[in-house]
Design an enzyme around this catalytic site. Structure first.
Site, PDB file in Angstrom:
ATOM      1  N   HIS A   1     -84.330  25.713  26.758  1.00 31.39           N
ATOM      2  CA  HIS A   1     -84.967  25.088  25.598  1.00 31.39           C
ATOM      3  C   HIS A   1     -86.100  24.179  26.076  1.00 31.39           C
ATOM      4  O   HIS A   1     -86.354  24.030  27.267  1.00 31.39           O
ATOM      5  CB  HIS A   1     -83.943  24.299  24.747  1.00 31.39           C
ATOM      6  CG  HIS A   1     -83.623  22.915  25.240  1.00 31.39           C
ATOM      7  ND1 HIS A   1     -83.432  21.850  24.390  1.00 31.39           N
ATOM      8  CD2 HIS A   1     -83.466  22.437  26.493  1.00 31.39           C
ATOM      9  CE1 HIS A   1     -83.147  20.768  25.098  1.00 31.39           C
ATOM     10  NE2 HIS A   1     -83.169  21.092  26.378  1.00 31.39           N
TER      11      HIS A   1
ATOM     12  N   CYS B   1     -88.850  16.928  29.507  1.00 35.08           N
ATOM     13  CA  CYS B   1     -88.152  17.835  28.593  1.00 35.08           C
ATOM     14  C   CYS B   1     -89.119  18.707  27.798  1.00 35.08           C
ATOM     15  O   CYS B   1     -88.706  19.647  27.114  1.00 35.08           O
ATOM     16  CB  CYS B   1     -87.281  17.042  27.609  1.00 35.08           C
ATOM     17  SG  CYS B   1     -85.948  16.153  28.426  1.00 35.08           S
TER      18      CYS B   1
ATOM     19  N   HIS C   1     -86.817  24.532  30.343  1.00 39.24           N
ATOM     20  CA  HIS C   1     -85.775  24.230  31.318  1.00 39.24           C
ATOM     21  C   HIS C   1     -84.458  24.656  30.641  1.00 39.24           C
ATOM     22  O   HIS C   1     -84.498  25.292  29.580  1.00 39.24           O
ATOM     23  CB  HIS C   1     -85.783  22.740  31.703  1.00 39.24           C
ATOM     24  CG  HIS C   1     -85.429  21.815  30.603  1.00 39.24           C
ATOM     25  ND1 HIS C   1     -86.304  21.469  29.605  1.00 39.24           N
ATOM     26  CD2 HIS C   1     -84.270  21.180  30.299  1.00 39.24           C
ATOM     27  CE1 HIS C   1     -85.715  20.643  28.748  1.00 39.24           C
ATOM     28  NE2 HIS C   1     -84.466  20.456  29.146  1.00 39.24           N
TER      29      HIS C   1
ATOM     30  N   HIS D   1     -79.768  24.387  30.362  1.00 38.14           N
ATOM     31  CA  HIS D   1     -78.516  23.665  30.574  1.00 38.14           C
ATOM     32  C   HIS D   1     -77.308  24.601  30.467  1.00 38.14           C
ATOM     33  O   HIS D   1     -77.379  25.640  29.805  1.00 38.14           O
ATOM     34  CB  HIS D   1     -78.333  22.562  29.517  1.00 38.14           C
ATOM     35  CG  HIS D   1     -79.384  21.507  29.541  1.00 38.14           C
ATOM     36  ND1 HIS D   1     -79.467  20.571  30.537  1.00 38.14           N
ATOM     37  CD2 HIS D   1     -80.421  21.239  28.698  1.00 38.14           C
ATOM     38  CE1 HIS D   1     -80.501  19.762  30.306  1.00 38.14           C
ATOM     39  NE2 HIS D   1     -81.099  20.149  29.201  1.00 38.14           N
TER      40      HIS D   1
ATOM     41  N   ASP E   1     -75.867  31.996  23.976  1.00 38.34           N
ATOM     42  CA  ASP E   1     -75.672  32.138  25.423  1.00 38.34           C
ATOM     43  C   ASP E   1     -76.739  33.036  26.045  1.00 38.34           C
ATOM     44  O   ASP E   1     -77.002  34.138  25.563  1.00 38.34           O
ATOM     45  CB  ASP E   1     -74.285  32.729  25.696  1.00 38.34           C
ATOM     46  CG  ASP E   1     -73.977  32.750  27.188  1.00 38.34           C
ATOM     47  OD1 ASP E   1     -74.355  31.799  27.892  1.00 38.34           O
ATOM     48  OD2 ASP E   1     -73.355  33.732  27.643  1.00 38.34           O
ATOM     49  N   HIS E   2     -77.316  32.540  27.134  1.00 38.54           N
ATOM     50  CA  HIS E   2     -78.395  33.258  27.818  1.00 38.54           C
ATOM     51  C   HIS E   2     -79.569  33.531  26.884  1.00 38.54           C
ATOM     52  O   HIS E   2     -80.218  34.569  26.934  1.00 38.54           O
ATOM     53  CB  HIS E   2     -77.878  34.548  28.470  1.00 38.54           C
ATOM     54  CG  HIS E   2     -77.105  34.274  29.735  1.00 38.54           C
ATOM     55  ND1 HIS E   2     -75.852  33.717  29.727  1.00 38.54           N
ATOM     56  CD2 HIS E   2     -77.441  34.440  31.039  1.00 38.54           C
ATOM     57  CE1 HIS E   2     -75.428  33.579  30.969  1.00 38.54           C
ATOM     58  NE2 HIS E   2     -76.363  33.997  31.790  1.00 38.54           N
TER      59      HIS E   2
ATOM     60  N   GLU F   1     -74.407  18.356  26.883  1.00 39.83           N
ATOM     61  CA  GLU F   1     -75.604  18.977  27.474  1.00 39.83           C
ATOM     62  C   GLU F   1     -75.596  18.844  28.989  1.00 39.83           C
ATOM     63  O   GLU F   1     -76.022  19.733  29.711  1.00 39.83           O
ATOM     64  CB  GLU F   1     -76.852  18.300  26.898  1.00 39.83           C
ATOM     65  CG  GLU F   1     -78.127  19.064  27.139  1.00 39.83           C
ATOM     66  CD  GLU F   1     -79.339  18.261  26.708  1.00 39.83           C
ATOM     67  OE1 GLU F   1     -80.126  18.777  25.910  1.00 39.83           O
ATOM     68  OE2 GLU F   1     -79.524  17.113  27.176  1.00 39.83           O
TER      69      GLU F   1
END
Lengths: 143, 143, 143, 143, 143, 143
Positions: F16, F35, F41, F43, F81-82, F128
């Protein structure tokens, strides 16, 4: 009789994808699955850096942890944290951003500076998720 | 120069007891204490499986983690999860269900299939509680 | 103005199964799946016990943690650790051994003794695996 | 073919400082920074003790974990827990209380008793914070 | 409809003891046990600070985490990390250094600055070991 | 007298960035710092979903954990996810991808389906990193 190993952990959060531009999208999807998502995904990486040596008589330190932490922060966390491993990192250019390869390339970045600081880098452990990590001993195979 | 170790964690929850039928109840209690409870007890086990190799040029993988995970799930998690290690597991039949022995027997189950998948199994770590675990290197003694 | 909550964690390792003797094996399997395995399975349970109060002027304690720990060890860990929750525990007799029910029954065991020790039990958190836990506030519903 | 490594974790909470009385306060501050605070600071230490051996035929144990735990508790936890590493511990007298040195000295305390109990101590891991730990293999350097 | 709670963790390592100078050594030892060791002991403390609010339309933030982290670092970590809670901390002077009291005093330090930064402090969780922690809601008792 | 809260954890790894297209790059950088990296980047997110209810007489369950897990996997893990939270997720379209907002939007996805399954969603905790998480109670403010 007094070789000791000391390990420092640092963290970075990064995006990446597993993708070969010389493969079709189908081939990439077949081999890398959801890890090949064209819009990236990411991880909270933990990096553990291990230095070997004998405690110095004055300090009882194998290496000053503050110094070791500074080297990792400057050469690993700064270039990788909140970055895209495929796009933003000069030392990962043209490298498939697998955990294995990132560990090898990180070793190359910090082995020399740690040596100059009086330490001997012997291991990097790079944790991608709570379920998988890689260990790299500079190419050696202790077991 | 580029041998890397990659580790995958999987989990299983199982019942077991430490007990020898050729010993009296008193002897079992003396040696195994509360671990010999005739009505069983259990644990959340973590198993860490480590494979050694050189990253493949195409993928940067020592071994495809999905493939490694599938092998562990089929050959370890499926037969052990929500099972009784003493009663339900063919490959643990007549084996004292100590963490040490379970690790050795799990090695025997997955060493071949991992080799067939192109990997070299070098270590199993089996964690029984947050306070104890065993490591097995296929009988080798790296330290 | 100075109500504080203090929590103590203890641990126990136990076997159990989810099973109704008034149901057929098929029905048990349908509802409880692998949790109904007739040979049991087990877990490393973490129990977190929370007591509310005002720090005492002399000690700064809401409750003496050693005292709280002793109560939990005597009334929860001793009867549940290395036991079978379905067979070995008088206060769980005829209780479906779900995490929810175990938490409620544990509350009943320790609420009185904690009150006699000068504390007010306000919450039990019972963790069955790293992926699931229950919280019980003595039947209250704070959120 | 069946050498296995078993590890037991114990914990202790202690105060310490890094300080040389033969150095000026300035020199201490320059080298040790906030770790030299004259009024001490402290840590929750985790100690992991690893014993190597072959599982015994009768028990499947490399070493009885209860016995190993008792040795660590008597010889490490008892003298170090809720103590000042610089002032309270006979076996750390005149030793710079770095994590490296504490690990070496702890080895000296427990290596003999573990051998007498039939085990072979091969590694001590001493964790000072979530971000740093040392490993000591009795002076050996396996990697 | 959109109140959200956001929590930031910071860490500090400190020495302390539980001790009343108006009590005899015997009384101190009787009440506080090994926690009263005159040469101190210490812990790795985790502090979790929770702020309540509605996400701001522009940023989606209840509060800027960098700002929250800076407040905690300046007002909690800086004065407590690598310090002696009994001797080195002005805002803990004449306070019994129990976890309960430290949490209350930390609240008093940061509640105002967080409010000035646009946030509403609603909870402090202070973890002393993996087995015990306290929670403080500014004196409120939500459950 | 028997309201119990049960929580299930699931995980997803996503990319994100924090970025407003109606702001200049300078403004984005000033407010969101690293950010806002244009190349993303990521998490490893942990999501904890809490359901409130009374244990059912037959099963002792507030809600079948398998059912709860399936709902979260289908409606949260599968779409997130992913993935890239800014680009790939229909229910996050035009939403600033702060942890706060993601938690709110996840609530909207699963509240109905959990209700249809007989449960009452009361809390989402979205983690996070190891140092920050948000909690959302459907807009309620229990403390």
């Amino acid at each position: 009789m007094d070789t000791v190993y000391i390990t420092r952990r640092e963290r970075f959060n990064a995006a990446h994808r597993l993708w070969r531009s010389d493969w079709t999208e189908e081939k990439n999807d077949e081999v890398f699955g959801k890890c090949s998502n064209k819009n990236w995904h990411g991880h909270n990486y933990n990096i553990f850096v291990t230095v070997k040596g004998k405690p110095l008589p004055d300090t009882g330190f194998v290496i000053d942890l503050k110094l070791l932490s500074d080297i990792i922060k400057e050469l690993v966390v700064e270039p990788l944290d909140h970055r895209n491993l495929n796009l933003d990192v000069p030392f990962l250019k043209d490298v498939m951003a697998s955990t294995e390869n990132v560990a090898i390339k990180v070793w190359e970045q910090i082995e020399g500076p740690i040596r100059e600081a009086g330490g001997e880098l012997v291991k990097i452990k790079l944790e991608e998720t709570e379920n998988n990590y890689v260990e790299y001993f500079g190419g050696k195979a202790p077991f």
